[in-house]
Scaffold this motif. Structure first.
Motif, PDB file in Angstrom:
ATOM      1  N   HIS A 111      39.155  65.132  31.513  1.00  0.00           N
ATOM      2  CA  HIS A 111      37.867  64.944  30.848  1.00  0.00           C
ATOM      3  C   HIS A 111      37.128  63.680  31.254  1.00  0.00           C
ATOM      4  O   HIS A 111      35.915  63.665  31.336  1.00  0.00           O
ATOM      5  N   PHE A 112      37.867  62.589  31.472  1.00  0.00           N
ATOM      6  CA  PHE A 112      37.219  61.294  31.667  1.00  0.00           C
ATOM      7  C   PHE A 112      37.514  60.716  33.053  1.00  0.00           C
ATOM      8  O   PHE A 112      38.637  60.815  33.547  1.00  0.00           O
ATOM      9  N   ASN A 113      36.481  60.071  33.615  1.00  0.00           N
ATOM     10  CA  ASN A 113      36.659  59.396  34.904  1.00  0.00           C
ATOM     11  C   ASN A 113      36.838  57.893  34.735  1.00  0.00           C
ATOM     12  O   ASN A 113      36.871  57.155  35.720  1.00  0.00           O
ATOM     13  N   ALA A 114      36.898  57.446  33.502  1.00  0.00           N
ATOM     14  CA  ALA A 114      37.092  56.012  33.251  1.00  0.00           C
ATOM     15  C   ALA A 114      37.852  55.832  31.939  1.00  0.00           C
ATOM     16  O   ALA A 114      37.743  56.668  31.042  1.00  0.00           O
ATOM     17  N   VAL A 115      38.603  54.754  31.869  1.00  0.00           N
ATOM     18  CA  VAL A 115      39.398  54.458  30.678  1.00  0.00           C
ATOM     19  C   VAL A 115      39.135  53.010  30.279  1.00  0.00           C
ATOM     20  O   VAL A 115      39.104  52.122  31.136  1.00  0.00           O
ATOM     21  N   SER A 116      38.929  52.808  28.978  1.00  0.00           N
ATOM     22  CA  SER A 116      38.648  51.445  28.518  1.00  0.00           C
ATOM     23  C   SER A 116      39.683  51.012  27.483  1.00  0.00           C
ATOM     24  O   SER A 116      40.318  51.849  26.830  1.00  0.00           O
ATOM     25  N   PHE A 117      39.824  49.703  27.360  1.00  0.00           N
ATOM     26  CA  PHE A 117      40.768  49.115  26.408  1.00  0.00           C
ATOM     27  C   PHE A 117      40.058  47.983  25.661  1.00  0.00           C
ATOM     28  O   PHE A 117      39.043  47.458  26.131  1.00  0.00           O
ATOM     29  N   ARG A 118      40.658  47.591  24.529  1.00  0.00           N
ATOM     30  CA  ARG A 118      40.184  46.392  23.841  1.00  0.00           C
ATOM     31  C   ARG A 118      40.990  45.193  24.356  1.00  0.00           C
ATOM     32  O   ARG A 118      42.200  45.297  24.538  1.00  0.00           O
ATOM     33  N   LEU A 119      40.288  44.092  24.533  1.00  0.00           N
ATOM     34  CA  LEU A 119      40.916  42.873  25.050  1.00  0.00           C
ATOM     35  C   LEU A 119      41.176  41.900  23.902  1.00  0.00           C
ATOM     36  O   LEU A 119      40.273  41.595  23.124  1.00  0.00           O
ATOM     37  N   PRO A 175      31.105  57.969  31.287  1.00  0.00           N
ATOM     38  CA  PRO A 175      31.710  58.172  29.974  1.00  0.00           C
ATOM     39  C   PRO A 175      33.193  57.811  30.061  1.00  0.00           C
ATOM     40  O   PRO A 175      33.861  58.178  31.025  1.00  0.00           O
ATOM     41  N   HIS A 176      33.672  57.041  29.097  1.00  0.00           N
ATOM     42  CA  HIS A 176      35.048  56.567  29.224  1.00  0.00           C
ATOM     43  C   HIS A 176      35.881  56.876  27.999  1.00  0.00           C
ATOM     44  O   HIS A 176      35.381  56.897  26.876  1.00  0.00           O
ATOM     45  N   TYR A 177      37.160  57.083  28.261  1.00  0.00           N
ATOM     46  CA  TYR A 177      38.115  57.284  27.178  1.00  0.00           C
ATOM     47  C   TYR A 177      38.490  55.917  26.628  1.00  0.00           C
ATOM     48  O   TYR A 177      38.916  55.033  27.370  1.00  0.00           O
ATOM     49  N   GLU A 178      38.344  55.765  25.311  1.00  0.00           N
ATOM     50  CA  GLU A 178      38.695  54.498  24.670  1.00  0.00           C
ATOM     51  C   GLU A 178      40.137  54.583  24.174  1.00  0.00           C
ATOM     52  O   GLU A 178      40.441  55.374  23.288  1.00  0.00           O
ATOM     53  N   SER A 179      40.994  53.791  24.769  1.00  0.00           N
ATOM     54  CA  SER A 179      42.416  53.841  24.410  1.00  0.00           C
ATOM     55  C   SER A 179      42.700  52.922  23.224  1.00  0.00           C
ATOM     56  O   SER A 179      42.065  51.882  23.069  1.00  0.00           O
ATOM     57  N   SER A 180      43.677  53.306  22.412  1.00  0.00           N
ATOM     58  CA  SER A 180      44.063  52.418  21.303  1.00  0.00           C
ATOM     59  C   SER A 180      45.021  51.326  21.777  1.00  0.00           C
ATOM     60  O   SER A 180      45.333  50.405  21.028  1.00  0.00           O
ATOM     61  N   SER A 181      45.493  51.427  22.997  1.00  0.00           N
ATOM     62  CA  SER A 181      46.383  50.391  23.521  1.00  0.00           C
ATOM     63  C   SER A 181      45.579  49.139  23.869  1.00  0.00           C
ATOM     64  O   SER A 181      44.413  49.219  24.234  1.00  0.00           O
ATOM     65  N   ARG A 182      46.247  48.006  23.761  1.00  0.00           N
ATOM     66  CA  ARG A 182      45.542  46.733  23.878  1.00  0.00           C
ATOM     67  C   ARG A 182      45.884  45.999  25.178  1.00  0.00           C
ATOM     68  O   ARG A 182      46.974  46.162  25.714  1.00  0.00           O
ATOM     69  N   ILE A 183      44.927  45.217  25.637  1.00  0.00           N
ATOM     70  CA  ILE A 183      45.199  44.300  26.752  1.00  0.00           C
ATOM     71  C   ILE A 183      45.394  42.910  26.146  1.00  0.00           C
ATOM     72  O   ILE A 183      44.548  42.420  25.394  1.00  0.00           O
ATOM     73  N   LYS A 184      46.523  42.310  26.477  1.00  0.00           N
ATOM     74  CA  LYS A 184      46.802  40.959  25.990  1.00  0.00           C
ATOM     75  C   LYS A 184      46.336  39.966  27.053  1.00  0.00           C
ATOM     76  O   LYS A 184      46.811  40.014  28.196  1.00  0.00           O
ATOM     77  N   HIS A 185      45.400  39.101  26.661  1.00  0.00           N
ATOM     78  CA  HIS A 185      44.840  38.141  27.616  1.00  0.00           C
ATOM     79  C   HIS A 185      45.383  36.752  27.290  1.00  0.00           C
ATOM     80  O   HIS A 185      45.168  36.235  26.191  1.00  0.00           O
ATOM     81  N   LEU A 186      46.077  36.172  28.275  1.00  0.00           N
ATOM     82  CA  LEU A 186      46.716  34.878  28.033  1.00  0.00           C
ATOM     83  C   LEU A 186      45.912  33.702  28.603  1.00  0.00           C
ATOM     84  O   LEU A 186      46.357  32.566  28.572  1.00  0.00           O
ATOM     85  N   GLY A 187      44.722  33.999  29.099  1.00  0.00           N
ATOM     86  CA  GLY A 187      43.905  32.973  29.751  1.00  0.00           C
ATOM     87  C   GLY A 187      43.542  31.800  28.860  1.00  0.00           C
ATOM     88  O   GLY A 187      43.246  30.706  29.335  1.00  0.00           O
ATOM     89  N   TRP A 188      43.537  32.028  27.540  1.00  0.00           N
ATOM     90  CA  TRP A 188      43.192  30.948  26.606  1.00  0.00           C
ATOM     91  C   TRP A 188      44.426  30.465  25.835  1.00  0.00           C
ATOM     92  O   TRP A 188      44.295  29.681  24.890  1.00  0.00           O
TER      93      TRP A 188
END
Lengths: 237, 371
Positions: A111-119, A175-188
């Motif tokens: 269905h989707f050609n892109a996948v997004s995550f919350r950071l 149009p992107h699939y919004e995943s419930s999985s998270r990206i953990k950002h350690l930059g800060w």
């Protein structure tokens, strides 16, 4: 399984999170295209210890002068890897384990050609993330991290010096699939570097066109003004 | 030359065109468009939106810049669609009220279940004159299309009792499940003493999420072997944040959602599946998928759920209060044999809702109207 190629730009990452990031990526990607932006430490050597890393090195750093050009080059190198899907990730970003389990299903879905995550921006330490103002990971939306490679789409990039995005403009409109999985950002996560990051941000964006001054200033807020929540590992059924 | 079908809906994409959340209605639309394409039609979708054109699953979706609603109808959208879709041979009104005031000649209206049983509907349209005006408009909306397809018998019964002259327009095509994709697990979880309760719905009040959260708090405290899994999107970002924060604070309560392709495994890992809708329900895809995976279901008696669940046969049909949820979950918790037998019966029932039958039923209705 469709081929997943990760791509990232690195610079002086040896003492930071590069090794952990590559350890994680080799678990779920087929190939990792790395563009080294003239590191002065042994970042390239670390990359070369991973058999599926394809390393490209620049002698002079251009990230701060022309990020778009650098991103475009990385895209070009990645295209040559003949990917079916592309993951754009930074060397201090980690897809959580639940997300890694989803990857095979996301690659196979139609269905989707892109996948997004919350950071989630970890702050002061690696197991707490920041939630005040624009740092709130729930309220600032999803970001596209993974796209199906579609050769018919334009690979044009906006000619911005700063915040120019991880993918060509055409891919960001999919149009992107919004995943419930998270990206953990350690930059800060290590606040020792925050003053330098703040100064760099204002140097690059003196008129505060990309972010409000208040948000930039919040980088230097004292701990009592900063709101944190604990990062709790997730599991599904 | 292929014939052209235009489908009118409200919000497949978010009206701004930048976001899509695949729920049951969206999956239905995608599957219906695929069927039309397989039958040789050219299909396009129209919805509320600022003149943009998007593509999804190979189908063009066009935004019409009209968003006004009156009495739960969309007259401006209807008329904009009527004028703009002139080059199309046939039309599908994906929501019944979208056919008000003027329907294309060769068209079909679709009901996904009664939505006017939601208390908020009464708040908005409860006054006698508003209610009458809504019903007057609905009678016009239902008169235009040549056929009306309903996913449940509840909708048909309501209209047969309210607008009996439309009796012969109605066709009952219940929702569907791919019984090959959603199948019982090869092995049961008997080696593991955990009991996993799954709530595979959107996190909205009408789906009984608040009652289920309270039941989860009560039951996880009482039974250390119980886990509650809330698997579905929130209505907005704030709801998803609050659900995550709630789950983080409660032991053995989990919140997430998964891509459709992972859902068979999710159902297979569950022991009991909850579909405790209070209202606004049809023949829930989630209930059918759970049944098809051989799971006992506890469902609210809203909408068409009574088309799927026989009381005490393949699950429980309840008024989904906290007390009733707790009692029915406890009954299944203490009786593994009942869980197994109900699950087997659910699978048998699900086979009669196989997707192949849905496709064949729809093909018959389409051939009767689109000619």
């Amino acid at each position: 399984m469709p081929k997943l190629t990760a791509m990232m730009i690195v610079r002086n990452e040896a003492e930071r999170y590069l090794q952990g990031c590559l350890d994680s990526l080799v678990k779920y990607t087929d190939s990792i295209v790395v563009l080294d932006d003239a590191s002065e430490d042994n970042t390239p050597e670390i990359c070369l210890t991973y058999h599926n890393v394809k390393l490209f090195r620049h002698r002079e750093s251009t990230f701060l002068d022309n990020e778009a050009q650098l991103r475009h080059k990385l895209w070009h190198y990645t295209q040559n890897d003949r990917p079916e899907w592309i993951l754009a990730i930074d060397a201090d970003e980690f897809l959580e384990e639940e997300g890694i389990k989803e990857i095979p299903y996301l690659l196979k879905q139609k269905h989707f050609n892109a996948v997004s995550f919350r950071l989630f921006d970890c702050w002061e330490r690696e197991d707490y993330y920041r939630t005040d103002g624009l740092w709130n990971p729930w309220l600032r939306g999803f970001s596209i991290y993974m796209v199906r490679y579609l050769p018919q789409l334009s690979s044009a990039w906006p000619s911005l010096k700063f915040h120019c995005g991880r993918f060509p403009v055409a891919y960001r409109q999919l149009p992107h699939y919004e995943s419930s999985s998270r990206i953990k950002h350690l930059g800060w996560a290590n606040t020792v570097y925050n003053r330098a990051k703040y100064e760099r941000a204002l140097l690059q964006d003196p008129a505060c066109q990309y972010m409000s001054k208040e948000h930039y200033d919040s980088i230097l807020w004292p701990p009592e003004k900063v709101k944190l929540e604990k990062w709790i590992e997730r599991s599904s059924i | 030359m292929s014939k052209k079908v235009a489908l009118l809906t409200t919000n497949f994409f978010h009206p701004k065109g930048d976001r899509i959340i695949m729920g049951g209605a969206e999956r239905y639309q995608v599957d219906l468009c695929r069927l039309l394409r397989d039958l040789g039609y050219i299909v396009e979708v129209w919805q509320i939106g600022d003149n943009w054109t998007k593509e999804f699953d190979g189908i063009k979706i066009r935004g019409l810049p009209v968003s006004k609603t009156e009495y739960n109808t969309f007259p401006e959208l209807n008329m904009a669609f009527y004028e703009n879709s002139m080059s199309f041979d046939y039309a599908l009104y994906f929501i019944l009220s979208l056919a008000y005031p003027l329907a294309r000649e060769k068209s079909i209206g679709i009901s996904h279940g009664v939505y006017w049983d939601w208390p908020g509907f009464d708040v908005a349209n409860g006054k006698q004159e508003n209610r009458q005006e809504w019903l007057r408009r609905m009678s016009i909306a239902l008169t235009g299309p040549q056929k009306l397809v309903s996913v449940d018998t509840n909708t048909i019964n309501y209209f047969n009792a309210t607008l009996p002259g439309l009796y012969h327009k109605w066709e009952y095509i219940p929702n569907y499940v791919d019984t090959e994709l959603f199948h019982p697990p090869e092995e049961t979880n008997s080696a593991n003493d955990k009991i996993r309760i799954l709530f595979p719905r959107r996190m909205v009040p009408v789906r009984g999420v608040n009652e289920t959260m309270r039941a989860a708090e009560i039951l996880t405290e009482k039974y250390p072997q119980l886990e509650f899994h809330f698997c579905g999107r929130g209505h907005d970002d704030t709801v998803e944040m609050l659900m995550s924060q709630w789950a983080d604070k409660h032991e053995r309560c989990y919140y997430y959602w998964k891509p459709f392709e992972m859902m068979p495994e999710i159902y297979q890992q569950a022991d009991i599946v909850l579909v405790p809708s209070r209202s606004t329900e049809g023949t829930s895809l989630a209930a059918l998928e759970a049944m098809s995976c051989g799971k006992p279901v506890i469902v609210g008696y809203a909408g068409g759920l009574s088309n799927l669940v026989l009381q005490d046969y393949n699950g429980y049909l309840i008024k989904p209060t906290v007390e009733n949820l707790v009692a029915s979950i406890e009954e299944l918790l203490h009786d593994p044999n009942k869980r197994k037998v109900m699950g087997q019966r659910g699978r048998e029932i699900a086979l009669s809702f196989d997707k192949k039958k849905w496709l064949a039923n729809w093909a018959t209705v389409l051939s009767a109207v689109f000619r």
